[in-house]
Scaffold this motif. Structure first.
Motif, PDB file in Angstrom:
ATOM      1  N   LEU A  41      24.569  15.193  32.163  1.00 54.94           N
ATOM      2  CA  LEU A  41      24.479  16.585  31.548  1.00 54.94           C
ATOM      3  C   LEU A  41      25.061  17.756  33.032  1.00 54.94           C
ATOM      4  N   ALA A  42      23.907  17.256  33.924  1.00 57.09           N
ATOM      5  CA  ALA A  42      23.811  18.524  34.991  1.00 57.09           C
ATOM      6  C   ALA A  42      25.733  18.992  35.087  1.00 57.09           C
ATOM      7  N   ASP A  43      26.600  17.790  35.092  1.00 56.68           N
ATOM      8  CA  ASP A  43      28.137  18.525  34.793  1.00 56.68           C
ATOM      9  C   ASP A  43      28.034  19.430  33.784  1.00 56.68           C
ATOM     10  N   LEU A  44      28.291  19.375  33.007  1.00 58.61           N
ATOM     11  CA  LEU A  44      28.640  19.828  31.422  1.00 58.61           C
ATOM     12  C   LEU A  44      27.751  20.963  31.879  1.00 58.61           C
ATOM     13  N   GLU A  45      26.360  21.478  31.838  1.00 57.37           N
ATOM     14  CA  GLU A  45      25.860  22.399  32.765  1.00 57.37           C
ATOM     15  C   GLU A  45      26.458  23.357  33.742  1.00 57.37           C
ATOM     16  N   ALA A  46      26.765  22.989  34.218  1.00 55.80           N
ATOM     17  CA  ALA A  46      27.674  23.246  35.477  1.00 55.80           C
ATOM     18  C   ALA A  46      29.164  23.205  35.306  1.00 55.80           C
ATOM     19  N   TYR A  51      32.842  28.252  33.644  1.00 54.32           N
ATOM     20  CA  TYR A  51      33.265  28.851  32.500  1.00 54.32           C
ATOM     21  C   TYR A  51      32.926  30.269  31.720  1.00 54.32           C
ATOM     22  N   GLN A  52      31.680  30.198  31.974  1.00 55.80           N
ATOM     23  CA  GLN A  52      31.005  32.159  32.028  1.00 55.80           C
ATOM     24  C   GLN A  52      31.347  32.161  32.985  1.00 55.80           C
ATOM     25  N   GLU A  53      30.821  31.964  33.916  1.00 55.03           N
ATOM     26  CA  GLU A  53      31.560  33.105  34.855  1.00 55.03           C
ATOM     27  C   GLU A  53      33.226  33.540  35.275  1.00 55.03           C
ATOM     28  N   GLN A  85      25.181  15.533  25.007  1.00 56.39           N
ATOM     29  CA  GLN A  85      23.887  14.480  25.955  1.00 56.39           C
ATOM     30  C   GLN A  85      22.691  14.624  26.282  1.00 56.39           C
ATOM     31  N   ARG A  86      22.793  15.635  25.995  1.00 55.98           N
ATOM     32  CA  ARG A  86      20.903  15.923  25.994  1.00 55.98           C
ATOM     33  C   ARG A  86      20.285  14.741  24.965  1.00 55.98           C
TER      34      ARG A  86
END
Length: 149
Positions: A41-46, A51-53, A85-86
């Motif tokens: 989950l942390a990897d996906l959120e990072a 990607y947003q950046e 994933q959550r």
């Protein structure tokens, strides 16, 4: 008699100890699963943040409509993956909670049985001590008394 009660309980204690050991192993397994799910989950959120950046960097120089549609589509897919994933993390956390409860019950059972066996052994020891004392008392009464004078 009390000693034999403790002896008869030995196989029950052994089975309870095996069940508790298996519960500990399940608990460890589910702890690992939770850590793995948290890491994913942390990897996906990072990755989503990175990607947003890209949008900020790329958007400042102008983007095509096709790039924007691709970006938004991928971002939506990434959001879905994060939601899944959550859900997976919650599922693993529930399994961990159940495994912890199961282990606590198994541990309490083993401890209760050990205390019971110890009580039986203590009772047997006290009974044996009383028998010895009674025998010694009887023997001392049978000995001829010697006059101290």
């Amino acid at each position: 008699m009390a000693q034999s009660r403790a002896g008869r309980l030995a196989p029950v204690v052994e089975m309870a100890e095996k069940a508790e050991k298996a519960a500990v192993q399940r608990l460890g397994h589910f702890q690992g699963q939770v850590r793995l799910a948290e890491s994913k989950l942390a990897d996906l959120e990072a990755f989503r943040l990175d990607y947003q950046e890209q949008w900020i960097i790329r958007g400042s120089s102008g983007v095509s409509g096709q790039w924007l549609l691709g970006y938004q589509g991928f971002l939506a897919q990434l959001g879905t993956a994060i939601d899944q994933q959550r859900q997976s993390l919650v599922w693993h956390q529930n399994n961990l909670t159940k495994a912890r409860d199961s282990w606590q019950q198994a541990f309490a059972r083993v401890e209760g049985l050990r205390k019971l066996v110890q009580r039986y052994m203590d009772e047997a020891r006290k009974l044996e001590d009383r028998r010895e004392q009674k025998l010694l008392d009887e023997l001392s009464q049978r000995l001829p008394r010697q006059d101290p004078y």
